[in-house]
Motif scaffolding. Sequence first.
Motif, PDB file in Angstrom:
ATOM      1  N   ASN A 214       0.823  -1.200   0.000  1.00  0.00           N
ATOM      2  CA  ASN A 214       0.000   0.000   0.000  1.00  0.00           C
ATOM      3  C   ASN A 214       0.861   1.256   0.000  1.00  0.00           C
ATOM      4  OD1 ASN A 214      -1.984   2.126   1.498  1.00  0.00           O
ATOM      5  ND2 ASN A 214      -3.127   0.587   0.324  1.00  0.00           N
ATOM      6  N   ALA A 218       0.914   4.089  -3.044  1.00  0.00           N
ATOM      7  CA  ALA A 218       0.744   5.525  -2.852  1.00  0.00           C
ATOM      8  C   ALA A 218       1.827   6.306  -3.584  1.00  0.00           C
ATOM      9  CB  ALA A 218       0.763   5.856  -1.365  1.00  0.00           C
ATOM     10  N   ASP A 223      -2.106   8.988  -3.653  1.00  0.00           N
ATOM     11  CA  ASP A 223      -2.828   8.686  -2.422  1.00  0.00           C
ATOM     12  C   ASP A 223      -4.204   8.074  -2.687  1.00  0.00           C
ATOM     13  OD1 ASP A 223      -0.694   9.713  -1.086  1.00  0.00           O
ATOM     14  OD2 ASP A 223      -1.703  11.525  -0.367  1.00  0.00           O
ATOM     15  N   ALA A 226      -4.034   4.379  -3.283  1.00  0.00           N
ATOM     16  CA  ALA A 226      -3.725   3.647  -2.052  1.00  0.00           C
ATOM     17  C   ALA A 226      -4.915   3.655  -1.095  1.00  0.00           C
ATOM     18  CB  ALA A 226      -2.490   4.240  -1.387  1.00  0.00           C
ATOM     19  N   GLU A 227      -5.594   4.790  -0.999  1.00  0.00           N
ATOM     20  CA  GLU A 227      -6.754   4.879  -0.112  1.00  0.00           C
ATOM     21  C   GLU A 227      -7.846   3.888  -0.513  1.00  0.00           C
ATOM     22  OE1 GLU A 227      -7.802   8.927  -0.542  1.00  0.00           O
ATOM     23  OE2 GLU A 227      -6.212   9.664   0.801  1.00  0.00           O
TER      24      GLU A 227
END
Length: 261
Positions: A214, A218, A223, A226-227
């Motif tokens: 993860n 990112a 981001d 990854a989120e």
Amino acid sequence: MTEPRILTERRGHVLLIGFNRPDKRNAADFEFLSQLSLAYGELERDPDLRAGLVYAVGDHFTAGLDLADLGPRIGADGIDYVTEGGINPWQVSGEQLSKPVVIAVQGTCLTLGIELMLASDVAVAAQSTRFGQVEVTRGILPFGGATLRFPRAVGWGNAMRWILTGDYFDAAEAHRIGLVQEVVPDGEQFDRALAIAERIAAQAPLAVQATLANAKLAIRDGDAAAESELQPALARLATTKDARIGMEAFLRRTEAQFVGR
């Protein structure tokens, strides 16, 4: 028989990967790079291996590329040294390593050595180590990821100060800018790096790999990407045997013995 350029040894769940060309200050020739890629491939494929530790035999980590050997091999598409079963240790070919790597450096650490640190996850340096990203002094550019990772790791100005001048810097500066995480007395770098690698390997391996994946996602895709994976990854891990082991150990206040399932 010719001595192997790269030594490998299993220490529990940790794969030790040793540079073994001390008479050449561990300068990397074609065979060195090929054997190193195979060691990384072994680390990636074997489910019993949970972390890697890269170190060097002798007084120096690496003097960089053996240009006498590699120079003539650089063609129109650069140079390809990754053989079947191997992984590019610098991970600049699109294939990412899923397991963490700790690295221990000493003596001279030039060019590809710094780039391997940047491609690893935790770096420990002996206090007398001297670093240099010196490609510009040889008429080439860093091609193992320094242009991507050095600014990200230490900040633009700190990276350009050393990449664009080719100047040498010491372990205190490497620690100040965040290139290395710990500086230890000379001769203690291997033991300290091994302790960190073993500590990582003692954790739930699927959770470690998911965490690493993860974080890399990112960096590579931003981001938002990854989120979007956080909750699905959590749901997958929650169904594993290791998650049950971890919860039971927490409730019993004992040390968890993870199995990687």
